[in-house]
Motif scaffolding. Structure first.
Motif, PDB file in Angstrom:
ATOM      1  N   TYR A  68       5.011   7.173  18.039  1.00 55.50           N
ATOM      2  CA  TYR A  68       5.637   7.521  16.585  1.00 55.50           C
ATOM      3  C   TYR A  68       6.911   8.935  16.124  1.00 55.50           C
ATOM      4  O   TYR A  68       7.502   8.019  15.428  1.00 55.50           O
ATOM      5  CB  TYR A  68       4.201   7.839  15.554  1.00 55.50           C
ATOM      6  N   LEU A 123       3.412   4.672   0.588  1.00 52.24           N
ATOM      7  CA  LEU A 123       4.553   5.334  -0.185  1.00 52.24           C
ATOM      8  C   LEU A 123       4.539   3.813  -0.590  1.00 52.24           C
ATOM      9  O   LEU A 123       6.005   3.442  -2.126  1.00 52.24           O
ATOM     10  CB  LEU A 123       5.558   5.706   1.043  1.00 52.24           C
ATOM     11  N   THR A 145      -2.088   8.797   1.406  1.00 51.25           N
ATOM     12  CA  THR A 145      -1.656   6.969   1.866  1.00 51.25           C
ATOM     13  C   THR A 145      -2.631   6.487   2.742  1.00 51.25           C
ATOM     14  O   THR A 145      -3.912   8.022   3.736  1.00 51.25           O
ATOM     15  CB  THR A 145      -0.499   6.710   1.863  1.00 51.25           C
ATOM     16  N   THR A 155       0.952  -1.643  -0.045  1.00 52.76           N
ATOM     17  CA  THR A 155       0.217   0.247  -0.344  1.00 52.76           C
ATOM     18  C   THR A 155       0.839   1.470  -0.211  1.00 52.76           C
ATOM     19  O   THR A 155       2.253   1.175   0.410  1.00 52.76           O
ATOM     20  CB  THR A 155      -0.635   0.010   1.261  1.00 52.76           C
ATOM     21  N   ASN A 193      10.500   0.938   4.373  1.00 49.56           N
ATOM     22  CA  ASN A 193       9.139   1.600   4.566  1.00 49.56           C
ATOM     23  C   ASN A 193       8.326   1.574   5.544  1.00 49.56           C
ATOM     24  O   ASN A 193       7.072   1.596   6.108  1.00 49.56           O
ATOM     25  CB  ASN A 193       8.696   1.667   2.823  1.00 49.56           C
TER      26      ASN A 193
HETATM   27  P1  NAD Z   1       0.201   2.628   4.617  1.00 51.42           P
HETATM   28  O1  NAD Z   1      -0.801   2.609   5.789  1.00 51.42           O
HETATM   29  O2  NAD Z   1       0.034   2.580   3.579  1.00 51.42           O
HETATM   30  O3  NAD Z   1       2.059   1.685   4.717  1.00 51.42           O
HETATM   31  C1  NAD Z   1       2.364   1.295   5.505  1.00 51.42           C
HETATM   32  C2  NAD Z   1       2.780  -0.291   5.345  1.00 51.42           C
HETATM   33  O4  NAD Z   1       3.262  -0.373   6.218  1.00 51.42           O
HETATM   34  C3  NAD Z   1       1.407  -1.146   5.041  1.00 51.42           C
HETATM   35  O5  NAD Z   1       1.460  -1.795   3.948  1.00 51.42           O
HETATM   36  C4  NAD Z   1       1.715  -2.306   6.046  1.00 51.42           C
HETATM   37  O6  NAD Z   1       0.792  -2.659   5.822  1.00 51.42           O
HETATM   38  C5  NAD Z   1       3.007  -2.433   6.653  1.00 51.42           C
HETATM   39  N1  NAD Z   1       2.900  -2.456   7.703  1.00 51.42           N
HETATM   40  C6  NAD Z   1       2.512  -2.559   8.809  1.00 51.42           C
HETATM   41  N2  NAD Z   1       3.437  -3.368  10.050  1.00 51.42           N
HETATM   42  C7  NAD Z   1       3.856  -4.254   9.348  1.00 51.42           C
HETATM   43  C8  NAD Z   1       4.767  -4.722   9.854  1.00 51.42           C
HETATM   44  N3  NAD Z   1       5.222  -5.331  11.347  1.00 51.42           N
HETATM   45  N4  NAD Z   1       5.407  -5.586   8.989  1.00 51.42           N
HETATM   46  C9  NAD Z   1       5.800  -5.155   7.851  1.00 51.42           C
HETATM   47  N5  NAD Z   1       4.669  -4.079   7.027  1.00 51.42           N
HETATM   48  C10 NAD Z   1       3.980  -3.776   8.012  1.00 51.42           C
HETATM   49  O7  NAD Z   1       1.216   4.218   5.117  1.00 51.42           O
HETATM   50  P2  NAD Z   1       1.995   5.341   4.210  1.00 51.42           P
HETATM   51  O8  NAD Z   1       1.705   6.358   4.450  1.00 51.42           O
HETATM   52  O9  NAD Z   1       2.123   4.415   2.961  1.00 51.42           O
HETATM   53  O10 NAD Z   1       3.448   4.621   5.580  1.00 51.42           O
HETATM   54  C11 NAD Z   1       4.778   3.708   4.483  1.00 51.42           C
HETATM   55  C12 NAD Z   1       5.685   5.351   5.703  1.00 51.42           C
HETATM   56  O11 NAD Z   1       6.094   6.133   5.253  1.00 51.42           O
HETATM   57  C13 NAD Z   1       5.559   4.669   7.365  1.00 51.42           C
HETATM   58  O12 NAD Z   1       6.587   4.305   8.050  1.00 51.42           O
HETATM   59  C14 NAD Z   1       5.515   5.728   7.777  1.00 51.42           C
HETATM   60  O13 NAD Z   1       5.375   6.201   9.323  1.00 51.42           O
HETATM   61  C15 NAD Z   1       6.168   7.047   6.470  1.00 51.42           C
HETATM   62  N6  NAD Z   1       5.666   7.846   6.654  1.00 51.42           N
HETATM   63  C16 NAD Z   1       3.984   8.572   6.037  1.00 51.42           C
HETATM   64  C17 NAD Z   1       4.028  10.008   6.042  1.00 51.42           C
HETATM   65  C18 NAD Z   1       2.370   9.959   5.084  1.00 51.42           C
HETATM   66  O14 NAD Z   1       1.692  11.238   5.196  1.00 51.42           O
HETATM   67  N7  NAD Z   1       1.638   9.084   4.618  1.00 51.42           N
HETATM   68  C19 NAD Z   1       4.453  10.730   6.647  1.00 51.42           C
HETATM   69  C20 NAD Z   1       5.323  10.317   7.150  1.00 51.42           C
HETATM   70  C21 NAD Z   1       5.888   9.468   7.446  1.00 51.42           C
END
Ligand code: NAD
Length: 261
Positions: free
Chosen positions: A158, A19, A193, A17, A92
């Motif tokens: 977090y 990023l 996302t 999913t 990620n």
């Molecule tokens: P998202 O929820 O779509 O993606 C997170 C992914 O991590 C999911 O596919 C989930 O299944 C997976 N995941 C969760 N626990 C897991 C585990 N134990 N083992 C393996 N996979 C696992 O959200 P996103 O926004 O794509 O987040 C990706 C990264 O970006 C994260 O680290 C998040 O903290 C970071 N981030 C996102 C944002 C934003 O605004 N979207 C901003 C800053 C940082």
């Protein structure tokens, strides 16, 4: 496009999913071999693999929990067996949930720290060992957050995890620079996302977030994927131990705009 990424093998955690998915598709467009780690949303994975294949890349998937050593080892094993190398590793996978700090249970705390911080460490350690063993001048890209810098009440687990990822990246980058392994962070701001789906579905919350972004819009996953591709490419050859903020200016004190302050 970065032609040097063609045929390189990249592991991306949490790539079914958001990023992770965008980065998997981007590395696929670069004709890299993509290893998609996923924990949920298995139904998305087949589609991602198909799209990568259509663009001339190759991809496999491997289910696993990044906070479990055996799953991380299985991930690198599966990449090695399928593609014979691991050149780029993207940590990620991440989770967040809102809990006022005085009500945060040890279980709440551990859940986020285990995935975001310990999972990133396990990924880095495994990638480094593989790269050292195979004399690969590889690249590791960690996904931190603007909350490696901006404090975030109700999300102390977090913010702590992402602040930890910042110093982990800097420390490991220093330790392994002499071996030619480059390790960097990307700190996304607010990106469209699933992690933000509930918040952004509410017009008021969405507008409140948008007000914090000087560039004027919530970011797209592809805008993070392009930074990852650059960090993995030779174009960033002199960059290690740093965080690239891809946040539309969120960390630049937007409340000071217009001469305030
Ligand atoms: P998202 O929820 O779509 O993606 C997170 C992914 O991590 C999911 O596919 C989930 O299944 C997976 N995941 C969760 N626990 C897991 C585990 N134990 N083992 C393996 N996979 C696992 O959200 P996103 O926004 O794509 O987040 C990706 C990264 O970006 C994260 O680290 C998040 O903290 C970071 N981030 C996102 C944002 C934003 O605004 N979207 C901003 C800053 C940082």
């Amino acid at each position: 496009m970065y032609t040097e990424l063609e045929g390189k093998t990249v592991i991306i955690t949490g790539a079914s999913t958001g990023l992770g998915k965008a980065m998997a598709l981007r590395f696929g467009q670069e004709k890299a071999n993509v290893v998609i780690n996923y924990h949920s949303k298995e139904e998305n994975v087949k589609e991602i693999i198909q799209e990568i294949a259509q663009n001339g890349g190759r991809a496999i998937s491997q289910k696993g929990d990044v906070s479990k050593e055996e799953d991380i080892k299985a991930l690198i094993q599966s990449a090695h067996e399928s593609f014979g190398s691991v050149d780029i590793w993207v940590n990620n996978a991440g989770i967040e949930n809102e809990v006022p700090s005085e009500k945060m249970t040890l279980e709440n705390w551990k859940e986020v720290i285990d995935v975001n911080l310990t999972g990133t460490f396990l990924g880095c350690r495994e990638a480094i060992n593989y790269m050292l063993d195979h004399k690969i001048k590889g690249k590791i890209i960690n996904i931190s957050s603007v909350h490696e810098q901006i404090p975030w009440p109700h999300f102390v687990h977090y913010a702590t995890s992402k602040g930890g990822v910042k110093l982990m990246t800097e420390t490991l980058a220093l330790e392994f620079a002499p071996k030619g392994i480059r390790i960097n962070n990307i700190a996304p701001g607010a990106i469209e996302t699933p992690i933000n789906a509930v918040k952004f579905a509410d017009p008021e919350s969405r507008a409140a977030v948008q007000d914090l972004i000087p560039i004027g819009y919530i970011g797209k996953p592809e805008e993070i994927a392009s930074v990852a591709a650059w960090l993995a490419s030779n174009e960033s050859s002199y960059v290690t131990g740093t965080t690239i903020f891809a946040d539309g200016g969120m960390t630049k004190y937007p409340s000071f705009q217009g001469g305030n302050g």
